[in-house]
Design a protein around this motif. Sequence first.
Motif, PDB file in Angstrom:
ATOM      1  N   HIS A 349       0.909  -1.207   0.031  1.00 25.82           N
ATOM      2  CA  HIS A 349       0.036   0.207   0.060  1.00 25.82           C
ATOM      3  C   HIS A 349       0.870   1.180  -0.143  1.00 25.82           C
ATOM      4  CE1 HIS A 349       0.553  -0.271   4.597  1.00 25.82           C
ATOM      5  NE2 HIS A 349       0.790   0.746   4.338  1.00 25.82           N
ATOM      6  N   GLY A 368      19.717  11.113   9.324  1.00 23.29           N
ATOM      7  CA  GLY A 368      18.610  10.693   9.869  1.00 23.29           C
ATOM      8  C   GLY A 368      17.479  11.494   9.381  1.00 23.29           C
ATOM      9  N   TRP A 369      17.668  12.668   8.781  1.00 26.09           N
ATOM     10  CA  TRP A 369      16.451  13.368   8.040  1.00 26.09           C
ATOM     11  C   TRP A 369      16.259  13.118   6.729  1.00 26.09           C
ATOM     12  CZ3 TRP A 369      13.161  16.382  11.054  1.00 26.09           C
ATOM     13  CH2 TRP A 369      13.615  16.603  12.207  1.00 26.09           C
ATOM     14  N   MET A 370      15.258  12.532   6.258  1.00 26.67           N
ATOM     15  CA  MET A 370      14.745  12.337   4.768  1.00 26.67           C
ATOM     16  C   MET A 370      14.966  13.496   3.959  1.00 26.67           C
ATOM     17  SD  MET A 370      13.894   8.885   4.930  1.00 26.67           S
ATOM     18  CE  MET A 370      13.208   8.884   3.146  1.00 26.67           C
TER      19      MET A 370
ATOM     20  N   LEU B 178       7.259  15.623  13.114  1.00 27.54           N
ATOM     21  CA  LEU B 178       8.600  15.760  12.314  1.00 27.54           C
ATOM     22  C   LEU B 178       9.068  14.343  12.445  1.00 27.54           C
ATOM     23  CD1 LEU B 178      10.286  19.085  13.475  1.00 27.54           C
ATOM     24  CD2 LEU B 178       8.824  18.546  11.328  1.00 27.54           C
ATOM     25  N   LYS B 182       9.373  13.083   8.419  1.00 24.87           N
ATOM     26  CA  LYS B 182      10.602  13.958   8.049  1.00 24.87           C
ATOM     27  C   LYS B 182      11.996  12.867   8.223  1.00 24.87           C
ATOM     28  CE  LYS B 182       8.275  17.247   6.480  1.00 24.87           C
ATOM     29  NZ  LYS B 182       7.749  17.303   5.079  1.00 24.87           N
ATOM     30  N   THR B 183      11.714  11.948   9.058  1.00 27.15           N
ATOM     31  CA  THR B 183      12.930  11.090   9.198  1.00 27.15           C
ATOM     32  C   THR B 183      13.067   9.809   8.744  1.00 27.15           C
ATOM     33  OG1 THR B 183      12.416  10.158  11.397  1.00 27.15           O
ATOM     34  CG2 THR B 183      13.250  12.653  11.616  1.00 27.15           C
ATOM     35  N   VAL B 184      13.981   9.199   8.930  1.00 24.45           N
ATOM     36  CA  VAL B 184      14.305   7.996   8.358  1.00 24.45           C
ATOM     37  C   VAL B 184      13.750   7.044   9.211  1.00 24.45           C
ATOM     38  CG1 VAL B 184      16.130   5.873   8.104  1.00 24.45           C
ATOM     39  CG2 VAL B 184      16.457   8.316   7.087  1.00 24.45           C
ATOM     40  N   PHE B 185      13.746   7.366  10.512  1.00 22.52           N
ATOM     41  CA  PHE B 185      12.901   6.406  11.556  1.00 22.52           C
ATOM     42  C   PHE B 185      11.609   6.483  11.269  1.00 22.52           C
ATOM     43  CE2 PHE B 185      10.953   5.872  15.753  1.00 22.52           C
ATOM     44  CZ  PHE B 185      11.291   4.688  16.038  1.00 22.52           C
ATOM     45  N   ARG B 187      10.007   6.922   8.498  1.00 24.07           N
ATOM     46  CA  ARG B 187       9.824   5.843   7.283  1.00 24.07           C
ATOM     47  C   ARG B 187      10.027   4.361   7.714  1.00 24.07           C
ATOM     48  NH1 ARG B 187      10.280   6.997   1.911  1.00 24.07           N
ATOM     49  NH2 ARG B 187       9.614   9.161   2.422  1.00 24.07           N
ATOM     50  N   TYR B 190       6.563   3.281   9.146  1.00 25.01           N
ATOM     51  CA  TYR B 190       5.502   3.000   8.372  1.00 25.01           C
ATOM     52  C   TYR B 190       6.008   1.725   7.713  1.00 25.01           C
ATOM     53  CZ  TYR B 190       3.103   7.236   8.592  1.00 25.01           C
ATOM     54  OH  TYR B 190       2.062   8.384   9.082  1.00 25.01           O
ATOM     55  N   ALA B 191       7.078   1.431   7.121  1.00 26.59           N
ATOM     56  CA  ALA B 191       7.347   0.358   6.285  1.00 26.59           C
ATOM     57  C   ALA B 191       7.343  -1.017   6.932  1.00 26.59           C
ATOM     58  CB  ALA B 191       9.046   0.476   5.554  1.00 26.59           C
ATOM     59  N   GLY B 261       0.882   0.337   9.511  1.00 25.16           N
ATOM     60  CA  GLY B 261       1.319   0.792   8.218  1.00 25.16           C
ATOM     61  C   GLY B 261       0.382   1.899   7.809  1.00 25.16           C
ATOM     62  N   ARG B 262      -0.489   2.108   8.212  1.00 24.68           N
ATOM     63  CA  ARG B 262      -1.482   3.502   7.674  1.00 24.68           C
ATOM     64  C   ARG B 262      -1.928   4.143   9.006  1.00 24.68           C
ATOM     65  NH1 ARG B 262      -4.414   0.669   2.548  1.00 24.68           N
ATOM     66  NH2 ARG B 262      -3.577  -1.024   3.226  1.00 24.68           N
TER      67      ARG B 262
END
Lengths: 507, 311
Positions: A349, A368-370, B178, B182-185, B187, B190-191, B261-262
């Motif tokens: 999804h 660490g920030w996208m 944020l 906005k961070t890798v963490f 992301r 969610y993944a 995830g959502r």
Amino acid sequence: MSDKPFVSMEGIDKSFSGNQVLKDVRFSLIPGEVHALMGENGAGKSTLIKILTGIHGKDAGTIEVKGKEQNFSSPKEAEKDGIVVIHQELNIIPYLTVTQNMFLGKELTWGKTGILRQKEMYEQTKRNLAMLGVEDIDPNETAGDLSVGKQQMIEIARALSTKAEMIVMDEPTAALTDKEIENLFSVIRSLQSQNVAVVYISHRMEEIFNICDRITVLRDGEYAGMKVLNETSFDEIVKMMVGRELGDRFPERNHQLGETIFEVKNLEREGHFKDVSFDVKAGEILGVAGLMGAGRTEIMETIFGAAKRKAGEILIDGTPISIRDPSDAIKAGIGFITEDRKNEGLVLHLSIRENIALTNLKSVSEKGWMSHKKEQQLVEKLVEKLHVRTTGAEQDVQSLSGGNQQKVVIAKWLGIQPKVLILDEPTRGVDIGAKKEIYHIINELTEKGVAILMVSSELPEILGVSDRIMVIHEGELASILDGKEANQEMIMKAATGGEYRAEIHNE
Amino acid sequence: MQKFITNNLARLGPLLGLILIMVVLGFASDNFFTLDNILNLLRQISINALIAFGMTFVILTGGIDLSVGSMLAFGSALTAGVLASGMDPILGVLIGLLAGLAMGAFNGVVITKGKVAPFIATLATMTIFRGATLVYTDGRPITGLSESFVFEMIGQGYVFGVPFPAILMVAVFFILFLILNKTVFGRKVYAIGGNEEASILSGIKADRAKIWVYALTGMLSVLAGIILTSRLNSAQPTAGSMYELDAIAAVVLGGTSLAGGRGRITGTLIGALIIGVLDNGLNLMNVSSFYQQIVKGGVILLAVLLDRRSK
């Protein structure tokens, strides 16, 4: 074979929210024939079947069953007229027994009491299985413990118990071992002799030429033609499917093999395989063949750190590397395109962008920030390079076709610029046009000096692309063959430990 | 285009619901739309919102945390104990927060390394942490906290007329927003919730991320507990029981999927506001607390049913 069609569909049109998916399609099926239904992903095969069985309504056209016009409103109704569909994802409840599965939803009871007639159902199951020649399945066994091939037999037996006169099989061999495929084919032939018609949906050309009598080809929702199989050729069918000459099935490769960059020494995983050693050169494709369950996927998972190894060493550029989990493997430059893209390759999804970023989080972020910009750049570059057909990087991957989903998985891994790329069944469930694009991508990688390990169950594919072929038999390395000299017989002989009988696979 | 509209309608659903409830309550009670009441409301929801923010992370990874109320109680008691012994209040708060982090991390380790289902793991630790609180407090409230201005400020203070807990909640909200977006963490969160297997095979250390998520929730629960302790000027060993339910309700009302995830943390803030507004408005209207529960439950059910319908 009588010539009076069992099913005849004429002039079928269908649109979904303004998008025409079927246009003037016709299809007819004669009792006792095996009729292939072929076409690229999205050509309209499933929609056609869904219209026949009443899952979707049609916009125009007529459907006749046994000479009478019919418009079924549900698969259950179609079943009453002898039409049964066996889906790729089997409808088996794993915790129930074979008998319980067989009578699911139509259990025999004493009147309306709800008390089950156990013994009768057991006997009937036994008879049905015997009719298919699969007496070795015990009706009291838990269905989930059986192999996929046997589970499929249960579904076929269930179809027969409803007096099916037409069975639609959607990609029936996708998860079967070669032995099970042989078994399935002999069952199909016996169905044929009982005058049952079979619609065979598959992407595997060899199987279609092996088992089917006629073929109907769909292209972009339109009827592309119908042929009798022993009057046509492989190339003609492909041309009908893609609407143009595809040229060679496997693209020409001109590449130089470099130094050995990847070595595996004495790799062992408890209960799965042992003492596996091999190496791959830069720019080389090492095909990995073997029967289903021989341990091919397990070897790849272990190299990648997704499963614990008991012994063995992995070297890149001559240096041993320590891999404890997939992130170590990725750091060392190994990419892994898994066999099961829906469960292991993609977060369905999430968008194309988010999926591609998943393996590249380091390179698209700062402290660490996208970094939205870096992410966008990487994704755009890869989507364009791989020709992913999409409305944009924000599209959910679940709405893409199989071939395009696979391209997203490949894109994910190209992003890490791998030195070694493992591909496990990279073209499974992918249509013929996309297959060729995937071969092109693999070739481009080898030209750049990437070492490729490719697991595949399709022998023509393995033979078509590999420089060398490693054959696995019951958890051991059976042999490594030269790609130019190898043929199907040699691979099958090594894969079965020498018991292979050549006549069965001859076409 | 049509998809775009329905997507955004689904996103706006909770907000529209909140506005609707506020309009109704505004008509029903003259006191609802007064500045005092709105500020009061923000203070009231801060405790549930802070817990629900952490719960959002947990639920996004596909987990659940039933032990938040017990962690709140233990962290509060520990902080109060340190304060009562005359130590520096800031040190007391830090010790409490660290204890929350440790309790949450423990949950995370049991769930990831022990491979215990989150529901069962936190059901067990809910009891363990509550028991530990009762042992530590001997079953009695801890009172006689220091008269420290700093500590009183946390739960009772105002900055330019705005209650300090509300400011704290908004600040934490922005930081977490944020982190999540906005961070890798974020992301990774969610993944993992979307497909843990695929995430691991993409090189994400899912266990590590999940332990951090539970640790974060532990710390936020204790932060909520410290606000409560400061307001009451005492720590109750039974504090926070059943708080997990309001927190989960806020997350669900905010549109986050329990399957993981959502979802969005903004939704959770709105969800907490809906619950708070209902409590507050029904109180103003002098509805008996017995009926209040029925109304609250009914609204949650209605929201989820509407959400199903739109899918």
